[in-house]
Motif scaffolding. Structure first.
Motif, PDB file in Angstrom:
ATOM      1  N   ILE A 195       0.918  -1.160   0.127  1.00 39.58           N
ATOM      2  CA  ILE A 195      -0.111  -0.049  -0.081  1.00 39.58           C
ATOM      3  C   ILE A 195       0.867   1.268   0.101  1.00 39.58           C
ATOM      4  N   ASN A 196       1.953   1.124   0.826  1.00 40.65           N
ATOM      5  CA  ASN A 196       2.894   2.358   0.847  1.00 40.65           C
ATOM      6  C   ASN A 196       3.656   2.749  -0.434  1.00 40.65           C
ATOM      7  N   ARG A 197       4.124   1.482  -1.126  1.00 40.74           N
ATOM      8  CA  ARG A 197       4.579   1.652  -2.306  1.00 40.74           C
ATOM      9  C   ARG A 197       3.723   2.389  -3.427  1.00 40.74           C
ATOM     10  N   HIS A 198       2.446   1.999  -3.504  1.00 43.10           N
ATOM     11  CA  HIS A 198       1.431   2.649  -4.409  1.00 43.10           C
ATOM     12  C   HIS A 198       1.593   4.129  -4.064  1.00 43.10           C
ATOM     13  N   LYS A 199       1.277   4.295  -2.853  1.00 47.11           N
ATOM     14  CA  LYS A 199       1.076   5.731  -2.389  1.00 47.11           C
ATOM     15  C   LYS A 199       2.269   6.765  -2.690  1.00 47.11           C
ATOM     16  N   ARG A 200       3.531   6.207  -2.632  1.00 50.33           N
ATOM     17  CA  ARG A 200       4.551   6.950  -2.854  1.00 50.33           C
ATOM     18  C   ARG A 200       4.817   7.164  -4.484  1.00 50.33           C
ATOM     19  N   ILE A 201       4.524   6.134  -5.039  1.00 53.91           N
ATOM     20  CA  ILE A 201       4.602   6.442  -6.608  1.00 53.91           C
ATOM     21  C   ILE A 201       3.417   7.129  -7.276  1.00 53.91           C
ATOM     22  N   ALA A 202       2.179   7.064  -6.664  1.00 55.21           N
ATOM     23  CA  ALA A 202       1.360   7.864  -7.046  1.00 55.21           C
ATOM     24  C   ALA A 202       1.115   9.385  -6.697  1.00 55.21           C
ATOM     25  N   THR A 203       1.780   9.586  -5.580  1.00 53.61           N
ATOM     26  CA  THR A 203       1.990  11.019  -5.253  1.00 53.61           C
ATOM     27  C   THR A 203       2.920  11.783  -5.979  1.00 53.61           C
ATOM     28  N   ALA A 204       4.204  11.055  -6.194  1.00 54.40           N
ATOM     29  CA  ALA A 204       5.294  11.420  -7.301  1.00 54.40           C
ATOM     30  C   ALA A 204       4.683  11.662  -8.667  1.00 54.40           C
ATOM     31  N   THR A 205       4.031  10.698  -9.214  1.00 57.08           N
ATOM     32  CA  THR A 205       3.328  11.041 -10.339  1.00 57.08           C
ATOM     33  C   THR A 205       2.520  12.108 -10.546  1.00 57.08           C
ATOM     34  N   ARG A 206       1.452  12.432  -9.733  1.00 58.98           N
ATOM     35  CA  ARG A 206       0.478  13.521  -9.601  1.00 58.98           C
ATOM     36  C   ARG A 206       1.318  14.731  -9.710  1.00 58.98           C
ATOM     37  N   ASN A 207       2.235  14.759  -8.872  1.00 54.56           N
ATOM     38  CA  ASN A 207       2.966  16.189  -8.553  1.00 54.56           C
ATOM     39  C   ASN A 207       4.031  16.193  -9.735  1.00 54.56           C
TER      40      ASN A 207
END
Length: 402
Positions: free
Chosen positions: A269-281
């Motif tokens: 779950i944390n892996r998904h969150k890190r990648i999603a946050t970086a992608t959006r920004n």
């Protein structure tokens, strides 16, 4: 000759499948209709899934893509004239209306802005005025726009009014936190091909005691057989499946579940969150606009593509030039939104940077003016949000020259 196996595919499901999952799917099998060892294997696989999604409820694996679960839940619960609350802030959310109606129910829509997650206060105000519903349908992550709804607040609120909950978590399960029992989810639905990263073709369903009781208390029989969730109740006791199970697919799913367990569900779950946050920004800094105002999921990012380029033209260019399969959205958003499905095995830095490079070069070649590299921006934000990489990969952050 039609090429189907040498493309780079990066869509919001089906996702990339790890080699050990493919190998497990190719192993020699037994006859699942008569071999009790398979019954035990099936049950243990279901129990592992239950542990991952936080439930002691019965869990079943059905032969059919995730939509089977959505229809089966409505088919099994709905009787003629039943009032059903359809929580609608996305294309799939609204889609439940069709399933309710086709089985004779009256679908009542609670509709909100598609650019936002469900407002809990608005929903509670609605329920204070009208709460006479047999069950409610909710989409955890609505894939066409990537909006994430807060089940931890929505489902307990509905249960307060004695409304059963049917949750489509196909695009969120194991990529987002899901605590079925704690959040009082009656029927939770998942699919093999999204964040679980097994081949398409299987539905996962967990069923609470309250939902089981509703099945048994029907005044009329369920229309049809394949979509009747009640037929699974005694499979283990009777050592008998309602139909021949796709044993190879289930063996692959079991291996995919083991991959998640070995990583640790919280780590996943944390892996998904890190990648999603970086992608959006990265997309925002790059000069593009996100579709959503809030309710961002960790499995899908929806990005607005300028009308001068067009999302459909963008994915065609990436396909023709880079042999890469990308995805736009559905319906009215098909030419305005690009969806990046960073879920499951697709939520890996080594894959995502390559895709972002393809998107960047395609955008530039189609006339988009930018002074920053999309990959460099992703690397910048990924480093910011992830001081230590805990993905257990054999590589560090990958840099691409754009």
């Amino acid at each position: 000759m039609i090429r189907v196996n040498n493309k780079i595919v990066y869509t919001p499901g089906p996702t990339n499948v790890r080699e050990n999952v493919r190998l497990a799917r190719g192993m020699k099998t037994t006859n699942p209709d008569v071999d009790n060892d398979f019954v035990e294997f099936y049950k243990k696989t279901c129990e592992k899934i239950g542990d991952i999604i936080g439930t002691q409820n019965d869990v079943y694996i059905l032969s059919g893509e995730g939509i089977l679960g959505l229809e089966a839940a409505c088919a099994t619960l709905t009787e003629s004239g039943d009032r059903v609350l359809v929580i609608d802030n996305g294309i799939f959310g609204r889609g439940f209306e069709d399933f309710v109606s086709m089985y004779g129910g009256e679908a009542i829509l609670f509709s909100e802005d598609y650019t936002k997650d469900i407002d809990i206060e608005s929903l509670e105000t609605f329920l204070e005025n009208d709460s006479d519903f047999k069950y409610a349908t909710i989409v955890h992550c609505d894939t066409p726009t990537g909006v994430l709804n807060d089940l931890s607040k929505i489902c307990p609120l509905l249960k307060k009014y004695n409304i059963l909950t049917v949750v489509d978590s196909v695009a969120a399960m194991v990529g987002e936190k899901l605590e079925v029992d704690k959040w009082q989810v009656d029927i939770a639905l998942g699919g093999s091909q999204k964040a679980i990263s097994a081949p398409a073709g299987l539905t996962i369903v967990s069923i609470s005691e309250d939902a089981q009781l509703a099945f048994k208390n029907r005044k009329t029989k369920v229309t049809g057989f394949y979509c009747n969730l009640g037929i699974w109740e005694n499979y283990y006791q009777d050592k008998w499946f309602p139909y021949t199970m796709p044993i190879s697919d289930i063996m692959g799913l079991n291996r995919a579940i083991d991959n998640i367990i070995e990583e640790g569900i919280e780590n996943a779950i944390n892996r998904h969150k890190r990648i999603a946050t970086a992608t959006r920004n990265a997309f925002v800094d790059y000069g593009l606009e996100l579709f959503l105002e809030n309710g961002y999921s960790s499995t899908v990012t929806a990005v607005k593509i300028p009308e001068s380029i067009g999302a459909l033209n963008l994915i065609k260019y990436a396909y023709d030039v880079y042999n890469t399969v990308l995805s736009t959205s559905l319906g009215e958003y098909s030419n305005s939104i690009l969806r990046v499905g960073h879920m499951g095995e697709n939520a890996r830095v080594k894959d995502l940077v390559g895709i972002l490079n393809t998107i960047d070069m395609s955008m530039v070649n189609l006339g988009f003016n930018r002074d920053k590299s999309l990959v460099d921006l992703f690397n910048k934000y990924y480093s910011l949000y992830c001081k230590e990489d805990v993905e257990n990969e054999h590589y560090n952050r990958i840099q691409f020259q754009v």
